[in-house]
Design an enzyme around this catalytic site. Structure first.
Site, PDB file in Angstrom:
ATOM      1  CG  HIS A 271      36.869 -16.921 -21.037  1.00 29.40           C
ATOM      2  ND1 HIS A 271      38.131 -17.221 -20.888  1.00 29.40           N
ATOM      3  CD2 HIS A 271      36.415 -16.974 -21.973  1.00 29.40           C
ATOM      4  CE1 HIS A 271      38.548 -17.192 -22.575  1.00 29.40           C
ATOM      5  NE2 HIS A 271      37.018 -17.832 -23.048  1.00 29.40           N
ATOM      6  CE1 TYR A 302      36.912 -17.367 -27.603  1.00 27.37           C
ATOM      7  CE2 TYR A 302      37.971 -18.644 -26.299  1.00 27.37           C
ATOM      8  CZ  TYR A 302      36.941 -17.607 -26.752  1.00 27.37           C
ATOM      9  OH  TYR A 302      36.401 -17.256 -26.133  1.00 27.37           O
ATOM     10  CG  ASP A 592      26.897 -53.580 -12.216  1.00 34.16           C
ATOM     11  OD1 ASP A 592      27.398 -52.614 -11.176  1.00 34.16           O
ATOM     12  OD2 ASP A 592      28.339 -53.982 -12.264  1.00 34.16           O
TER      13      ASP A 592
END
Length: 859
Positions: A271, A302, A592
């Site tokens: 990256h 960013y 469950d």
């Protein structure tokens, strides 16, 4: 390298992984051992307390884990690192340190919150390990602004302070912005920047003071084992005996895993990160950063301050996969001109388009240029979540992999609790290393899904949006017929799962006017689902239940084993089916199950995930055999008031209510197909689950379809199924409840038989106080309003809980939402669900919402 988008249901992480020491299989020969100033010694030492633990990797995860373990009294801890301390060369060494806590995953949000809390309390030589500068996510499109409203809802659900702010406020927070391109933002003032290396050092020092030792320049070459248990770690500088080994090696995790005979489904990718030259607008700056971390997700970018420079990360480029087995060791990397093994050469051709986007958002960058850049390597899994837990194949061998700096301390605490106490305090089922199906663990699958995770890091993704490739992977025997019927498929666990069938579109003509849905809730939805739900309530429908996990449990000890592992009474005659729960020792609901006793020593168990199989296999005695039969079998759910009229003519056996009662099972034939029929219903209507082998599945479907033609049978999908099950209040494990909830909180006390004898979790249940929270049904007041799940719920004007499952109830004419709320809210109590910033009125309802007398199922 940077944050991942919490809007992404499959990639809810938000910071670079901590990739630690390089474990190589090829020995490069003797090297000088450099212990560094914080290594407490290499020679003989007095063993610490607790079992012998060896942690592989001294990056942020390894150091955090050593700190958490020693704080709990396990001080015989050795951390091995192939590189030099304090900066060994993994991703921790170059991480830009962004910490955004908001995520659609409650677990990751909790991990991040603890990381912020812990790092905020740490400093090294007077330098803080965390800078609370805040976070600011920008919207430059209406779609992104809507997404930020949804993210603000996640933040409110998980107790994170944040607010949607105007473009003008964004400009105040980041004066370099071109306000004209911004529509608004999401500001989280308590997020910030982590000094990953300093935080690692601070925790290293604390762990060393308690007795842990940290040995750098130790290359791991093997994992010793005996009798299915780990016994030691082999390095180029000796063997380290161990009772527990934790792989915290980051993107080298697959290398360590191969040594242990354990596959680690992790794909490293590179990256881009770059720093500018000094900006005149920042001249005179002395603090490292004062402005919030900035996200420009519409362009996959960013930004953060580096005093008078700006650091920029980009996800806009093509995926750059890295082979973990080809990454050089530290000294080799340096010899090749690399700063560190995790820092690959910058590729300017990938950067060029992003630079233009940077200039558009921050025009001041036009007065500078990129000074330095690199392609940093970090880890992605097929679903973007970490890999945590102890392997069953090699007991005592643990993974703490694919962990980014944002979540590092939280993950370390969870793993330390798991090792010392037997369970983490947080729900970690989304991170459990057993969660992937065998079909999802191939290197090809991991590589392709990992690359797609990277590409979608900042995309606005719907909660139901599936990955597009590789598909189809797993299909039921009915797949050809489903395609003929125009099935719209989504994916789960690698399975193609029909959500509705376009051939039923004509049935919508008789529905009347359905409420018009907003653009978000109408994605991956069709009014056909309403028609299929209505057909199930009024006639009969076929549901493909093949993806539900099926286990065969046999042997002379099978009954005693299952009765001990579960909460309900299983000591019933063959032919009985029982709904029951798997608990952990603390009384939390692990899963469950439906357990059918087909013979004295043979049971078929309907389970949820690979973790259920793993849990049972870990506890099974030698006289019990457990086998996953899912892939070799299939299942059709036949449900609706005409279900008996469909199946009875196909068999000589009695399918009347008296001859085949609810929660019963029998072996029979439907036409020429041998089936195991179970009278169960998760849609609240008369019917059966019909199981047969996969080779006979298509014949079973065709037999049922032909027999149902005159009855108006339809094929129905998961969208209708989810609506119908919520109208009945049937819980979905992993969504409505997890092991952080007890049966009594989740409304499942009816499945617990405290008087049956001992079972796992019983002792913990005995000491529980009255629940302070409960899973509570809500009906939205406005028939035209729909929510989807994970929205915050407000009671008396204050946040009180969050929605788990939600779907429009077509029979009720209202959206049904289940939510975790304070206990004691009486039916009729008003509440508000926050949906894209709007507070939608809802009312606490009494369950079951539909057919409380169960007359439709027991007819």
């Amino acid at each position: 390298m940077s944050s991942t988008p919490e809007s992404h249901p499959r990639t809810p992480g938000n910071h670079p992984p901590a990739d630690q020491g390089h474990p190589r299989t090829a020995d490069s020969g003797p090297r000088t051992h450099e212990s560094g100033p914080r290594t407490p010694g290499d020679g003989p030492r007095t063993p610490g307390s607790g079992p012998r633990v060896v942690v592989i990797g001294a990056g942020i995860v390894g150091c955090s884990l050593a700190d958490e373990l020693t704080a709990r009294g396990w001080t015989d801890v050795t951390v091995l690192e192939q590189g030099p301390l304090p900066a060994p060369g993994g991703s921790t060494s170059h991480a830009p340190g962004l910490v955004f806590r908001t995520s659609p995953s409650k677990t990751l949000a909790e991990f991040a919150a603890y990381t912020v809390e812990k790092f905020s309390s740490l400093e090294v030589d007077g330098v803080p390990c965390f800078l609370p500068v805040g976070g600011l996510e920008l919207a430059t499109t209406p779609e992104r602004l809507a997404d930020l409203h949804r993210r603000a809802g996640y933040a409110a659900s998980w107790g994170i302070r944040g607010e949607i702010v105007s473009a003008a406020r964004c400009k105040e927070l980041w004066p370099l912005l071109d306000e004209s391109v911004v529509l608004g933002g999401f500001h989280t003032p308590d997020d910030g920047l982590a000094h990953a290396l300093l935080a690692a050092r601070a925790q290293l020092d604390r762990a060393a003071a308690r007795g842990a030792r940290f040995l750098d320049r130790h290359t791991v070459t093997g994992i010793e084992q005996q009798g299915g248990r780990v016994t030691g770690v082999v390095t180029d500088r000796g063997v380290f005996p161990a009772d527990h080994v934790v792989s915290a090696a980051g993107f080298w995790g697959p290398v360590i895993g191969r040594m242990a005979g354990v596959d680690v489904p992790l794909q490293p990718l590179a990256h881009q990160y770059a720093r500018t030259r000094p900006l005149s607008e920042l001249a005179g700056a002395t603090a490292e950063a004062t402005r919030p971390i900035l996200r420009f997700q519409d362009r996959d970018l960013y930004f953060r301050e580096h005093t008078d420079r700006i650091g920029i990360g980009s996800y806009a480029h093509r995926p750059l996969p890295v082979d973990p087995f080809a990454v050089p060791a530290y000294e080799e990397a340096r010899a090749q001109g690399m700063d560190m093994p995790s820092s690959c050469p910058f590729t300017p051709e990938d950067w060029a388009p992003s630079w233009q986007d940077c200039l558009r958002l921050l025009p001041a960058l036009g007065g500078t240029e990129i000074e330095t850049g690199f392609n940093g390597v970090f880890s992605f899994t097929p679903d973007g979540m970490p890999l945590l837990g102890e392997t069953r194949r090699l007991r005592g061998f643990w993974l703490a992999e694919a962990v980014w700096v944002t979540h590092s301390a939280g993950v370390a605490r969870a793993v330390a609790e798991w090792m010392v106490d037997g369970r983490p305090s947080a729900d970690v089922h989304e991170c459990d290393l057993t969660r992937f199906e065998e079909a999802q663990r191939s290197p090809s699958y991991v590589r392709e899904r990992g690359a797609q995770q990277f590409a979608e890091v900042y995309d606005v993704l719907h909660p139901l949006q599936p990955m597009e490739q590789p598909r189809p992977l797993r299909v039921s025997p009915f797949y050809a017929r489903q395609r003929e019927l125009g099935a719209f498929f989504l994916e789960g666990g690698g399975w193609e799962r029909p959500h509705w069938y376009e051939t039923n579109a004509a049935l919508t003509d008789s529905l009347g006017d359905l409420p018009e849905r907003d653009a978000w809730s109408s994605r991956y939805w069709s009014p056909v689902a309403a028609a299929e739900a209505r057909a199930t309530r009024e006639k009969v429908a076929l549901y493909d239940m093949t993806p539900l996990r099926r286990l065969e449990v046999t042997g002379p000890g099978a009954l005693a084993f299952l009765d001990r592992m579960t909460t309900n009474n299983l000591r019933k005659k063959p032919g009985a089916v029982t709904y029951t729960l798997l608990l952990d020792e603390s009384g939390g609901v692990r899963s469950d199950l439906t357990v059918a006793r087909l013979a004295p020593d043979r049971f078929q168990v309907g389970a949820n995930s690979p973790a259920d199989l793993d849990w049972l296999l870990r506890h099974a005695p030698s006289d019990v055999h457990i086998r996953d039969i899912t892939s070799g079998t299939c299942c059709v759910g036949v449900w609706g008031p005409l279900a008996r009229a469909l199946v009875q003519p196909l068999t000589r056996d009695d399918f009347s209510h008296e001859g085949f009662g609810y929660f019963r099972a029998k072996r029979t034939h439907l036409g020429q197909v041998p089936v195991t029929a179970m009278r169960l219903s998760y849609v609240g209507e008369l019917g059966w689950e019909l199981y047969t082998t996969a080779d006979l599945g298509l014949r079973l479907w065709d037999t049922l379809w032909e027999a149902g033609r005159d009855l108006g049978v339809v094929a129905a999908g998961r969208s209708a199924f989810n609506s119908l099950r919520l109208e009945k209040g049937y819980r979905a494990w992993g969504t409505d409840m997890t092991d952080e909830h007890t049966p009594f909180e989740a409304g499942l006390g009816f499945a617990v038989r405290m008087d049956k004898g001992d079972f796992v979790g019983r002792e913990a249940l005995l000491g529980l106080p009255e629940p302070a929270r409960r899973l509570t049904p809500l009906l939205l007041d406005d028939p035209a309003t729909v929510v989807l799940g994970r929205e915050p719920v407000h009671v008396d004007g204050a946040p009180a809980g969050y929605v788990t499952s939600a779907s429009y109830g077509y029979t009720l004419g209202r959206c049904v939402a289940y939510a975790w709320l304070p206990a004691g809210l009486a039916p009729g109590t008003g509440a508000h669900i926050e949906y894209f910033g709007e507070k939608v009125p809802a009312t606490v309802a009494e369950e079951p919402l539909f057919d409380p007398e169960m007359t439709r199922i027991r007819r």
